[in-house]
Write an enzyme that holds these catalytic residues in place. Structure first.
Site, PDB file in Angstrom:
ATOM      1  N   PRO A  44       0.808  -1.230   0.000  1.00 45.61           N
ATOM      2  CA  PRO A  44       0.000   0.000   0.000  1.00 45.61           C
ATOM      3  C   PRO A  44       0.837   1.274   0.000  1.00 45.61           C
ATOM      4  O   PRO A  44       0.521   2.228  -0.720  1.00 45.61           O
ATOM      5  CB  PRO A  44      -0.802  -0.113   1.305  1.00 45.61           C
ATOM      6  CG  PRO A  44      -0.845  -1.565   1.603  1.00 45.61           C
ATOM      7  CD  PRO A  44       0.432  -2.142   1.088  1.00 45.61           C
ATOM      8  N   LYS A  45       1.895   1.315   0.797  1.00 45.48           N
ATOM      9  CA  LYS A  45       2.680   2.553   0.899  1.00 45.48           C
ATOM     10  C   LYS A  45       3.460   2.833  -0.381  1.00 45.48           C
ATOM     11  O   LYS A  45       3.506   3.970  -0.860  1.00 45.48           O
ATOM     12  CB  LYS A  45       3.614   2.459   2.113  1.00 45.48           C
ATOM     13  CG  LYS A  45       4.273   3.765   2.469  1.00 45.48           C
ATOM     14  CD  LYS A  45       5.619   3.879   1.816  1.00 45.48           C
ATOM     15  CE  LYS A  45       6.268   5.214   2.164  1.00 45.48           C
ATOM     16  NZ  LYS A  45       7.570   5.320   1.463  1.00 45.48           N
ATOM     17  N   VAL A  46       4.106   1.801  -0.919  1.00 42.67           N
ATOM     18  CA  VAL A  46       4.871   1.983  -2.154  1.00 42.67           C
ATOM     19  C   VAL A  46       3.946   2.343  -3.312  1.00 42.67           C
ATOM     20  O   VAL A  46       4.259   3.218  -4.130  1.00 42.67           O
ATOM     21  CB  VAL A  46       5.693   0.716  -2.467  1.00 42.67           C
ATOM     22  CG1 VAL A  46       6.234   0.763  -3.887  1.00 42.67           C
ATOM     23  CG2 VAL A  46       6.838   0.577  -1.472  1.00 42.67           C
TER      24      VAL A  46
END
Length: 319
Positions: free
Chosen positions: A246-248
């Site tokens: 999710p963050k990348v």
DNA sequence: TCCCAGGGAGGAT
DNA sequence: ATCCTCCATGGG
């Protein structure tokens, strides 16, 4: 835009981006040094920032300098390229306008959330003029985003620079300098993860970097097509890639593809949103991202950027 | 030596 | 859904 001279035998140029073409305040130093993960950080020499890009298939090395304050300033650009060409200043102004978010309406952002969000507006004073950067190349942005996972800005920048030196095309500029471009997917696709890791100190991230490069070089994944889709569709496609969570995915969409409704949730954002908006109660990272997107909509990326810098510079107690 | 860095994957609960 | 643990590497 005024040329101080047509491209000459030295292929050097300089011009100024008119103040009227920049929408609101700008803090160039804060913007460039805020650790946004789309491409390796621009090189700093005092108040001058240097970067290399490719315009119309021609490498350009440029340096940007802001004179005076965040509201009343001039933005000077000078540069050099390896072949003479027309229209470079127009192309470079366009490149910088997108790369530094110069058309983003910051005054509107400040005005809107000064009224709607007292917490976010606490960050406005010190960070006035901070803008969202955007990388010029989707592949580079994706790889840099993968490198940033569980890593420090300094270390992933170092790994990226080493990748450029070992596997990128070298460009000689007329001023005698040499620069390396970011490697193409085809070049990284040929590598063994072990070799890539040994030469760049990227650790276990080498495996997903090589595998994603193979998928892109083999046209199994098309980043241009992907970034034409709505946010939710683009995210779910990105989550299928190795090394992309999710963050990348959010980093790539925000800093690489310009999805301003995206809000990457890292440890800092997780901490400060929990503290400032949930009375210190830890909510999950997924909920934190959803909260930011629903609350700030097309300004979620900017809200995230300001809250991140606010958290990192240790002013959490001010709230 | 331990802890952390702009996390992700796989598994157990 | 949420919560473990491990994953390489270098800096503090």
């Amino acid at each position: 835009m005024q040329m101080t001279g047509q491209p000459t035998a030295t292929q050097s140029f300089s011009f100024e981006i008119p103040r009227a073409n920049i929408n609101g305040p700008l803090n160039l130093t804060e913007t460039v040094l805020s650790g946004q993960t789309s491409e390796p950080e621009w090189l700093r020499d005092g108040a001058w920032f240097t970067n290399v890009t490719v315009l119309d298939n021609k490498p350009v090395k440029y340096t940007v300098n802001q004179v005076d304050n965040v509201d009343d300033f001039s933005l000077k650009v000078r540069g050099v390229m390896d072949v003479s060409t027309g229209g470079v200043t127009e192309n470079l102004e366009k490149h910088l306008t997108q790369g530094l978010g110069l058309r983003d309406d910051l005054d509107f952002f400040y005005r809107k959330f000064a009224a709607e969000d007292k917490v976010l507006s606490l960050t406005f004073k010190n960070l006035r003029g901070l803008r969202l950067m955007r990388g010029a190349d989707l592949f580079e942005s994706l790889i840099c985003s993968i490198l940033s996972q569980n890593n420090s800005v300094k270390l992933w920048n170092r790994s990226a620079r080493l990748m450029m030196q070992h596997y990128g095309r070298v460009v000689a500029f007329p001023d005698g300098s040499q620069e390396f471009l970011f490697p193409r997917a085809e070049a990284l696709a040929k590598l063994k993860p072990r070799e890539l890791s040994a030469k760049t100190s990227m650790g276990y991230r080498a495996k997903p970097v090589v595998n994603v490069s193979r998928m892109i070089a083999g046209e199994e994944v098309n980043l241009i097509a992907l970034t034409k889709k709505p946010y939710a569709d683009a995210v779910s496609l990105l989550l299928e890639l190795p090394g992309v969570g999710p963050k990348v995915a959010d980093c790539f969409l925000l800093y690489g593809a310009g999805y301003h409704e995206s809000a990457p949730v890292d440890v800092w954002i997780h901490r400060i949103v929990s503290k400032l908006y949930f009375h210190g109660k830890k909510v999950s990272r997924l909920k934190t991202g959803r909260f930011l997107r629903e609350r700030f909509r097309e300004w979620a990326g900017y809200a995230q950027l300001y809250l991140f810098d606010y958290a990192r510079t240790g002013e959490i107690s001010a709230a």
